[in-house]
Write an enzyme that holds these catalytic residues in place. Structure first.
Site, PDB file in Angstrom:
ATOM      1  CG  HIS A   1      -6.516  -5.471   2.111  1.00  0.00           C
ATOM      2  ND1 HIS A   1      -5.950  -6.266   3.063  1.00  0.00           N
ATOM      3  CD2 HIS A   1      -7.719  -5.085   2.586  1.00  0.00           C
ATOM      4  CE1 HIS A   1      -6.770  -6.354   4.102  1.00  0.00           C
ATOM      5  NE2 HIS A   1      -7.849  -5.646   3.828  1.00  0.00           N
TER       6      HIS A   1
ATOM      7  CG  ASP B   1      -4.706  -9.915   4.143  1.00  0.00           C
ATOM      8  OD1 ASP B   1      -4.322 -10.470   3.091  1.00  0.00           O
ATOM      9  OD2 ASP B   1      -4.599  -8.683   4.336  1.00  0.00           O
TER      10      ASP B   1
ATOM     11  CG  ASP C   1      -2.631  -8.516   1.217  1.00  0.00           C
ATOM     12  OD1 ASP C   1      -1.834  -8.809   2.119  1.00  0.00           O
ATOM     13  OD2 ASP C   1      -3.671  -7.843   1.404  1.00  0.00           O
TER      14      ASP C   1
ATOM     15  CG  HIS D   1      -1.943  -1.069   1.233  1.00  0.00           C
ATOM     16  ND1 HIS D   1      -2.775  -1.324   0.173  1.00  0.00           N
ATOM     17  CD2 HIS D   1      -2.257  -1.997   2.187  1.00  0.00           C
ATOM     18  CE1 HIS D   1      -3.562  -2.362   0.479  1.00  0.00           C
ATOM     19  NE2 HIS D   1      -3.263  -2.787   1.680  1.00  0.00           N
TER      20      HIS D   1
HETATM   21 ZN   LIG Z   1      -4.015  -7.152   3.228  1.00  0.00          ZN
END
Ligand SMILES: [Zn+2]
Length: 263
Positions: free
Chosen positions: A143, A203, A141, A98
């Site tokens: 996200h 995750d 991931d 990120h």
């Molecule tokens: Zn994540």
């Protein structure tokens, strides 16, 4: 198979409590049967190929520059090992996907994978003589790796593929495990690359926020990525830890590594 790790990755720093030292410490213990190699911090010159000077200074003011440089250095070492022909997993924290060139969120500071790719990209031998090779970054991931996507948006030499990820607006995709694994397969089959990098977040795990994949699924994803790299780029591949916050994270990583490692 090399595990890139430093005991400093298990030190405490100020972050969201879910991104705690045990993520690294207990995962390292679970990987004890592998060869460990210790990284040096990335240099400011290396990270400034990805991040602005002003942003790096901001990370310094937050007191996060030292841990973030070491995590980026871990990714760089894994990339160098991959370039040399052996696969590697960088067990680093803080995560990085990120982190964009001049801002970051989601417990990320420097974009570890991006710094590593920028460091080695000029030395990747391409399939076409005299041309630098292409890199495929597969982000597994939960996200969406917005930082990585932004950094490489205008770069023809680097393709970033987010598998079934939540988009920046947190719109959960309704995928089942078979659909997710199918996306990994198609991404690898439809991409041309000379080196494979993996943003390995866990995750998506059944008991973590994503509630999707089990341990056997991670082993299968590791295997697909390994076979893809063996078919397309003489096996050159490395993975870098991103998210994953459940106490089973060490088991998730171990399963992925078992699929990802060479025979
Ligand atoms: Zn994540």
């Amino acid at each position: 198979m090399k595990i890139v790790y430093s005991e400093k990755f298990a030190e405490r720093y100020s972050t969201n409590p879910v991104e705690g030292p045990d993520r690294a410490r207990l995962s390292a213990r679970k990987l004890q049967s592998y060869d460990f190699i210790e990284p040096l911090p990335a240099s400011l010159e290396e990270v400034s190929r990805v991040h602005s000077r002003e942003y790096i200074e901001m990370v310094r003011r937050k007191g996060m520059l030292a841990p973030a440089l070491l995590a980026a250095g871990g990714a760089c070492l894994a990339a160098e090992i991959a370039l040399g022909g052996e696969e590697a997993f960088a067990l680093v924290r803080p995560p990085g996907h990120h982190a964009a060139s001049d801002h970051a969120w989601g417990m990320c500071y420097l974009n570890n994978v991006a710094v590593a790719v920028r460091k080695i990209e000029d030395r990747i031998e391409g399939k076409i003589e005299g041309r630098t090779g292409k890199v495929l970054i597969v982000d597994i991931d939960l996200h969406y790796g917005d930082g990585t996507v932004g950094i490489f948006r205008w770069d023809d030499g680097v393709k970033v593929a987010n598998i079934g990820a939540i988009d920046p607006g947190f719109d959960y995709l309704a995928l089942d495990p078979a659909g997710y694994i199918g996306q990994v397969e198609r991404t690898v089959a439809q991409s041309d690359f000379d080196l494979l990098a993996v943003s390995a977040g866990f995750d998506t795990y059944a008991l973590d926020w994503g509630g999707l994949l089990d341990l056997a699924d991670y082993r299968e994803i590791g295997r697909i990525l390994r076979e893809g790299a063996e078919e397309r780029c003489i096996g050159r591949r490395f993975a870098v830890l991103e998210g994953g916050y459940h106490q089973d994270l060490p088991l998730c990583i171990r399963s992925f590594v078992e699929g990802f490692e060479g025979p």
